[in-house]
Design a protein around this motif. Structure first.
Motif, PDB file in Angstrom:
ATOM      1  N   SER A   1      30.042 -29.976  45.461  1.00  0.00           N
ATOM      2  CA  SER A   1      28.593 -30.807  45.399  1.00  0.00           C
ATOM      3  C   SER A   1      27.674 -29.716  46.254  1.00  0.00           C
ATOM      4  O   SER A   1      26.466 -29.818  45.892  1.00  0.00           O
ATOM      5  CB  SER A   1      28.613 -32.087  46.370  1.00  0.00           C
TER       6      SER A   1
ATOM      7  N   LEU B   1      29.892 -34.443  39.693  1.00  0.00           N
ATOM      8  CA  LEU B   1      30.931 -35.152  39.293  1.00  0.00           C
ATOM      9  C   LEU B   1      32.167 -34.427  38.609  1.00  0.00           C
ATOM     10  O   LEU B   1      31.737 -33.312  37.859  1.00  0.00           O
ATOM     11  CB  LEU B   1      30.262 -35.799  37.741  1.00  0.00           C
TER      12      LEU B   1
ATOM     13  N   ASN C   1      37.201 -39.173  35.703  1.00  0.00           N
ATOM     14  CA  ASN C   1      36.202 -38.652  36.450  1.00  0.00           C
ATOM     15  C   ASN C   1      36.087 -39.099  37.898  1.00  0.00           C
ATOM     16  O   ASN C   1      36.568 -40.108  38.418  1.00  0.00           O
ATOM     17  CB  ASN C   1      34.894 -39.077  35.932  1.00  0.00           C
TER      18      ASN C   1
ATOM     19  N   THR D   1      33.519 -39.097  41.158  1.00  0.00           N
ATOM     20  CA  THR D   1      32.068 -38.592  41.901  1.00  0.00           C
ATOM     21  C   THR D   1      31.837 -39.387  43.289  1.00  0.00           C
ATOM     22  O   THR D   1      32.405 -40.287  43.679  1.00  0.00           O
ATOM     23  CB  THR D   1      31.036 -39.166  40.768  1.00  0.00           C
TER      24      THR D   1
ATOM     25  N   GLN E   1      22.002 -40.414  37.928  1.00  0.00           N
ATOM     26  CA  GLN E   1      23.417 -39.948  37.800  1.00  0.00           C
ATOM     27  C   GLN E   1      24.368 -40.869  37.242  1.00  0.00           C
ATOM     28  O   GLN E   1      25.160 -40.535  36.282  1.00  0.00           O
ATOM     29  CB  GLN E   1      23.964 -39.818  39.514  1.00  0.00           C
TER      30      GLN E   1
END
Length: 255
Positions: free
Chosen positions: A86, A130, A145, A147, A159
């Motif tokens: 990130s 993500l 996934n 996130t 998002q």
């Protein structure tokens, strides 16, 4: 424990998958100590097959001794891993990129992995991303996934919209987990639950609070699954609350 193949009526076989989502706060506990051994112990005792992790450092800074935390955990637990930065910072004094983000540990083969950046306003707010991974379980692919969404309402909506639209026509069973920075019943939660099941809402007992770990009063961490996945159980683990500022959330799934 891994996946159990259970025989049910008519000889049909189904898969049991244990998953956990855990914001590890770069291994820093409420006692201000950074200790990855505690994080590894929490994961090991959870008996999870898939582990979604938030706030993971990779050569990031002195706060975590520049450790590649996800590689360390994967080696310690003998699991495959994937990472989604990130935040990425290049340093003049090192060839290694300093990164911070989301990660996945898996007891089963990772077939593909991709990172989607949510840095819509670079430099003004904390970076988000993500992690998008395909897992092979026997002959079945699962889309997984991990996130950690923004605190900013406008960015949070962007998002959430991306995640929902991305999986709109995905034929595979889907598991999406992480720190969503939202409350049950919020606009983002309602949008997600129109397409996915909230594991805690489906099978959890009580409030499901995961933050702060020493006196939890907010549900920030979620496991969402597609409608073709059955949620059997959801629990918040409280046995090692000092290991991070969040408590881990687990779910037992059948497919």
């Amino acid at each position: 424990m891994g996946i159990n193949e259970l025989n049910i009526n008519l000889g049909e076989r189904i898969l049991e998958i244990n998953v956990i989502t855990y914001n590890i706060h770069h291994g820093k506990g409420i006692d201000k100590q950074v200790d990855l051994y505690r994080i590894a112990e929490v994961i090991d005792k959870s008996d999870a097959d898939l582990v979604g992790l938030n706030e993971v450092d990779k050569h990031f800074s002195k706060r975590s001794l520049y450790e590649d935390q996800i590689s360390w955990l994967a080696n310690q637990l003998n699991m495959e891993h994937a990472f989604s930065p990130s935040i990425s910072i290049k340093s003049k004094n090192s060839t290694k990129v300093r990164q911070y983000g989301n990660a996945l540990l898996s007891r089963y083969p990772i077939v593909t992995k991709k990172s989607h950046s949510f840095n819509y306003i670079p430099g003004l707010v904390e970076g988000r991303s993500l992690l998008d991974v395909a897992i092979q379980i026997n002959k079945q692919l699962f889309q997984v996934n991990v996130t950690h969404l923004s605190l900013n309402p406008f960015l949070h909506k962007m998002q959430t919209d991306f995640i929902v639209s991305k999986h709109n026509k995905n034929p595979h069973p889907i598991i999406i987990m992480g720190d969503w920075n939202m409350r049950p019943g919020s606009r983002g939660w309602r949008k997600l639950t129109r397409s996915f099941q909230d594991a805690w809402y489906t099978e959890g007992i009580g409030a499901g609070h995961t933050y702060p770990s020493h006196r939890p009063r907010t549900r920030l961490d979620y496991i969402f699954v597609s409608q073709n996945v059955k949620v059997v159980e959801a629990k918040v683990l409280t046995n090692m609350s000092k290991a991070s500022d969040h408590l881990p959330l687990t779910a037992r799934l059948l497919y």
